[in-house]
Design a protein around this motif. Sequence first.
Motif, short mmCIF file in Angstrom:
data_model
loop_
_atom_site.label_atom_id
_atom_site.label_comp_id
_atom_site.label_asym_id
_atom_site.label_seq_id
_atom_site.Cartn_x
_atom_site.Cartn_y
_atom_site.Cartn_z
N LEU A 14 0.88 -1.17 0.11
CA LEU A 14 -0.10 0.00 0.02
C LEU A 14 0.75 1.19 0.06
O LEU A 14 0.57 2.35 -0.72
CB LEU A 14 -1.01 -0.07 1.34
CG LEU A 14 -1.91 -1.10 1.16
CD1 LEU A 14 -2.70 -1.07 2.66
CD2 LEU A 14 -3.01 -0.75 0.01
N LEU A 15 2.04 1.20 0.77
CA LEU A 15 2.97 2.43 0.88
C LEU A 15 3.62 2.68 -0.41
O LEU A 15 3.82 3.85 -0.89
CB LEU A 15 3.69 2.22 2.11
CG LEU A 15 2.98 2.47 3.58
CD1 LEU A 15 4.06 1.97 4.44
CD2 LEU A 15 2.29 3.43 3.78
N THR A 16 3.86 1.59 -1.06
CA THR A 16 4.43 1.58 -2.39
C THR A 16 3.68 2.27 -3.31
O THR A 16 4.00 3.10 -4.02
CB THR A 16 5.04 0.23 -2.82
OG1 THR A 16 5.91 -0.43 -1.90
CG2 THR A 16 5.62 0.34 -4.21
N GLY A 17 2.38 2.05 -3.14
CA GLY A 17 1.45 2.60 -4.20
C GLY A 17 1.06 4.00 -3.96
O GLY A 17 1.13 5.02 -4.89
N LEU A 18 1.56 4.58 -2.73
CA LEU A 18 1.33 6.05 -2.48
C LEU A 18 2.53 6.68 -3.07
O LEU A 18 2.58 8.06 -3.41
CB LEU A 18 1.27 6.16 -0.90
CG LEU A 18 0.15 5.72 -0.33
CD1 LEU A 18 0.08 6.09 1.07
CD2 LEU A 18 -1.17 6.85 -0.76
N ALA A 19 3.68 6.08 -3.27
CA ALA A 19 5.01 6.55 -3.76
C ALA A 19 5.15 6.42 -5.31
O ALA A 19 6.13 6.81 -5.77
CB ALA A 19 6.27 6.31 -2.94
N GLU A 20 4.34 5.79 -6.05
CA GLU A 20 4.42 5.25 -7.48
C GLU A 20 5.13 6.44 -7.99
O GLU A 20 6.07 6.22 -9.05
CB GLU A 20 3.17 4.86 -7.95
CG GLU A 20 2.62 3.64 -7.47
CD GLU A 20 1.42 3.25 -8.13
OE1 GLU A 20 0.87 3.92 -9.15
OE2 GLU A 20 0.66 2.08 -7.69
#
Length: 145
Positions: A19-25
């Motif tokens: 989920l956090l990776t998705g925020l930083a895409e």
Amino acid sequence: MDYRRRLLFHGMALFLIGLLTGLAEQHFTNVRMALTAHLEGVMNGTFLLAVGAIWSEVRLASGPRAFAYWALLCGTYGNWAVTTLAAVLGTGALSPVTAAGRGAAPWQETLVTAGFISIGLAIIAASVLLLWGLRGKAAPVGPNA
């Protein structure tokens, strides 16, 4: 070691990492590969939760059981990590559709390729062991078991 509970913990941890990776895409060199890393984190976290849910049904000796556990963790976290590294470096040897025109250095392509091969082998080995451990009849349940 309580493998089941640890798998559930790592499943939720990897799901959160995804989920956090998705925020930083948008901050990665290769945004499409970053989307893939986000999905790998979420899907591999869900996979670990599913394996944790069935862990008590897996019948393996202690050695293969420990190997399956560690192969699962290495494979799932590794899948997210290598995909994230590919997003950072912009590699595309194994995924030309998601990395068209990025032009990463050959050593970076080799590193990511080796990473994907090793985590692929780990997940396959763990899956074979889990399948082997789920064969046959379930253990008896009840007061006489």
